[in-house]
Design a protein around this motif. Structure first.
Motif, mmCIF file in Angstrom:
data_model
loop_
_atom_site.group_PDB
_atom_site.id
_atom_site.type_symbol
_atom_site.label_atom_id
_atom_site.label_comp_id
_atom_site.label_asym_id
_atom_site.label_seq_id
_atom_site.Cartn_x
_atom_site.Cartn_y
_atom_site.Cartn_z
ATOM 1 N N LYS A 46 0.938 -1.315 0.044
ATOM 2 C CA LYS A 46 0.055 0.133 -0.072
ATOM 3 C C LYS A 46 0.730 1.289 -0.033
ATOM 4 C CE LYS A 46 -3.660 2.208 2.474
ATOM 5 N NZ LYS A 46 -4.637 2.194 3.633
ATOM 6 N N ASN A 47 2.062 1.110 0.734
ATOM 7 C CA ASN A 47 2.662 2.362 0.873
ATOM 8 C C ASN A 47 3.586 2.624 -0.552
ATOM 9 O OD1 ASN A 47 2.203 2.927 3.643
ATOM 10 N ND2 ASN A 47 3.907 1.864 4.205
ATOM 11 N N LYS A 48 3.786 1.608 -1.243
ATOM 12 C CA LYS A 48 4.547 1.943 -2.377
ATOM 13 C C LYS A 48 3.532 2.328 -3.623
ATOM 14 C CE LYS A 48 8.028 -1.769 -1.919
ATOM 15 N NZ LYS A 48 8.533 -2.993 -2.059
ATOM 16 N N GLN A 49 3.679 3.629 -4.145
ATOM 17 C CA GLN A 49 2.735 4.096 -5.035
ATOM 18 C C GLN A 49 3.619 4.509 -6.335
ATOM 19 O OE1 GLN A 49 -0.568 4.545 -4.653
ATOM 20 N NE2 GLN A 49 -0.310 3.432 -2.710
ATOM 21 N N THR A 50 2.987 4.551 -7.590
ATOM 22 C CA THR A 50 3.558 4.981 -8.652
ATOM 23 C C THR A 50 3.335 6.211 -9.034
ATOM 24 O OG1 THR A 50 3.473 2.708 -9.581
ATOM 25 C CG2 THR A 50 3.730 4.290 -11.079
ATOM 26 N N PHE A 51 4.374 6.786 -9.625
ATOM 27 C CA PHE A 51 3.994 8.373 -10.417
ATOM 28 C C PHE A 51 4.740 8.165 -11.718
ATOM 29 C CE2 PHE A 51 5.858 12.688 -11.317
ATOM 30 C CZ PHE A 51 4.588 13.262 -11.306
ATOM 31 N N ASN A 52 4.259 8.456 -12.654
ATOM 32 C CA ASN A 52 4.516 8.612 -14.070
ATOM 33 C C ASN A 52 4.843 9.868 -14.449
ATOM 34 O OD1 ASN A 52 4.049 5.893 -14.644
ATOM 35 N ND2 ASN A 52 1.789 6.196 -15.174
ATOM 36 N N PHE A 53 6.108 10.220 -15.118
ATOM 37 C CA PHE A 53 6.572 11.394 -15.636
ATOM 38 C C PHE A 53 7.424 11.308 -16.665
ATOM 39 C CE2 PHE A 53 9.593 9.871 -12.691
ATOM 40 C CZ PHE A 53 10.889 10.182 -12.885
ATOM 41 N N THR A 54 7.609 12.546 -17.292
ATOM 42 C CA THR A 54 8.353 12.516 -18.785
ATOM 43 C C THR A 54 9.483 13.612 -18.431
ATOM 44 O OG1 THR A 54 6.975 14.440 -19.543
ATOM 45 C CG2 THR A 54 6.447 12.188 -20.148
ATOM 46 N N THR A 55 10.681 13.076 -19.140
ATOM 47 C CA THR A 55 11.818 14.039 -19.304
ATOM 48 C C THR A 55 11.999 14.263 -20.911
ATOM 49 O OG1 THR A 55 13.173 12.107 -19.035
ATOM 50 C CG2 THR A 55 12.882 13.397 -17.146
ATOM 51 N N CYS A 58 12.633 10.592 -22.410
ATOM 52 C CA CYS A 58 12.147 9.430 -21.763
ATOM 53 C C CYS A 58 10.636 9.317 -21.077
ATOM 54 C CB CYS A 58 13.117 8.906 -20.484
ATOM 55 S SG CYS A 58 14.654 8.702 -20.898
ATOM 56 N N ASP A 59 10.013 8.435 -21.004
ATOM 57 C CA ASP A 59 8.874 8.315 -19.900
ATOM 58 C C ASP A 59 9.122 7.522 -19.116
ATOM 59 O OD1 ASP A 59 7.051 9.731 -22.086
ATOM 60 O OD2 ASP A 59 6.964 7.681 -23.192
ATOM 61 N N ASN A 60 8.934 7.763 -17.846
ATOM 62 C CA ASN A 60 9.269 7.179 -16.689
ATOM 63 C C ASN A 60 8.266 6.577 -15.584
ATOM 64 O OD1 ASN A 60 12.458 8.151 -16.907
ATOM 65 N ND2 ASN A 60 10.942 10.020 -17.147
ATOM 66 N N LYS A 61 8.429 5.583 -15.073
ATOM 67 C CA LYS A 61 7.425 5.243 -14.107
ATOM 68 C C LYS A 61 8.154 5.112 -12.675
ATOM 69 C CE LYS A 61 4.469 2.172 -15.267
ATOM 70 N NZ LYS A 61 3.558 0.941 -15.514
ATOM 71 N N GLY A 62 8.095 5.966 -11.953
ATOM 72 C CA GLY A 62 8.748 6.047 -10.503
ATOM 73 C C GLY A 62 7.853 5.466 -9.333
ATOM 74 N N GLN A 63 8.601 4.548 -8.612
ATOM 75 C CA GLN A 63 7.814 4.013 -7.435
ATOM 76 C C GLN A 63 8.417 4.707 -6.068
ATOM 77 O OE1 GLN A 63 8.435 -0.202 -5.745
ATOM 78 N NE2 GLN A 63 6.710 -0.495 -7.109
ATOM 79 N N TYR A 64 7.391 5.210 -5.282
ATOM 80 C CA TYR A 64 7.959 6.087 -4.210
ATOM 81 C C TYR A 64 7.158 5.450 -3.121
ATOM 82 C CZ TYR A 64 3.454 8.563 -4.759
ATOM 83 O OH TYR A 64 1.816 9.218 -4.915
ATOM 84 N N ASP A 65 7.619 5.889 -1.857
ATOM 85 C CA ASP A 65 7.055 5.315 -0.537
ATOM 86 C C ASP A 65 6.200 6.516 0.212
ATOM 87 O OD1 ASP A 65 6.527 4.504 1.884
ATOM 88 O OD2 ASP A 65 8.592 4.273 2.701
#
Length: 272
Positions: A46-55, A58-65
């Motif tokens: 549950k604490n691991k959430q995903t944030f999609n962002f572009t640079t 690149c298209d990036n998928k980051g996993q954060y706490d």
């Protein structure tokens, strides 16, 4: 004999009871342990959430706490880092006499539009809820300061097209005195500095002849002073004075600071 048999039966009953109790207790402890493990696993997931962002590429998928940062903090920090890496205010670019005349005629409207654009962008920056640590809070404060300087710079330039004397006491004119002096002197001094500027521009251009041919053509135009003012402000003073704006450097350190907010980042990138 009866007493001995009875004793054996009693011992057997007691032994079975203890084994049953031991088995029950062990099962209960194992059950509790499994439940705690499952709870921890669910909590971690549950604490691991995903944030999609572009640079840039690149298209990036980051996993954060999510127990450390909210989605709003991650999203607003991304905006500060990437989307607000360069903040440009709404002002006209002056390269031709026709545009110069429009800026002079509509100066008050242009300045009012600039005021509105600045106020909106400043409010956007101030409302960003970036990650609450000293580094990102400092970057946010510096960005707001940079925007304020950009606004003052643009305002000064717009006014200078109508009245070059505003450049005399501008803090942005440091090390740009030659352009300021020429714009506030007689025609001969202004033309001489204009020629020097064009020579310098030609040395940095792939078609130096074109730069000087334009100069010679404009020098013999009826409105040559307008061409001189445009060049001396747009290509002379602006390029020089722009170095006096303290800008936030979007460098590798900032990129690493943003990436460190994530547990991991998966990227799909195009070839540069």
């Amino acid at each position: 004999m009866r007493i001995w048999i009875s004793s054996l039966l009693l011992l057997a009953v007691i032994s079975c009871k203890k084994e049953a109790e031991t088995s029950k207790n062990t099962t209960s402890k194992d059950s509790v342990s499994m439940t705690e493990t499952q709870t921890d696993s669910l909590k971690s997931a549950k604490n691991k959430q995903t944030f999609n962002f572009t640079t840039e590429l690149c298209d990036n998928k980051g996993q954060y706490d999510a127990s450390k940062y909210s989605r709003e903090e991650i999203e607003d920090t991304y905006k500060l880092w990437f989307q607000y890496s360069s903040i440009l205010l709404n002002k006209p670019s002056v390269f031709k006499p026709e545009t110069l005349q429009e800026v002079r005629r509509d100066k008050d409207k242009i300045l009012a539009k600039l005021d509105k654009d600045f106020a909106e962008k400043k409010k956007d920056l101030e409302n960003l809820k970036v990650v609450n640590d000293p580094y990102w809070q400092n970057i946010k404060a510096q960005k707001i300061q940079e925007l304020a300087m950009e606004y003052e710079f643009d305002k000064t330039e717009i006014m200078a097209f109508s009245d070059p004397s505003v450049l005399l006491n501008s803090k942005f004119s440091k090390n740009c005195e030659n352009f300021v002096r020429a714009l506030n002197s007689d025609e001969d001094v202004m033309i001489d500095e204009w020629r020097k500027l064009r020579v310098q521009m030609s040395k940095k251009n792939g078609s130096p002849e074109k730069i000087m041919d334009e100069f010679e053509s404009n020098l013999h135009a009826q409105n040559k002073n307008e061409y001189a003012i445009i060049d001396l402000i747009t290509f002379g003073w602006e390029n020089c004075a722009n170095n006096n704006i303290k800008r936030v450097e979007n460098d590798e350190k900032m990129t690493k600071a943003f990436n460190s907010l994530f547990i991991k980042i998966d990227s799909q990138c195009d070839e540069p």
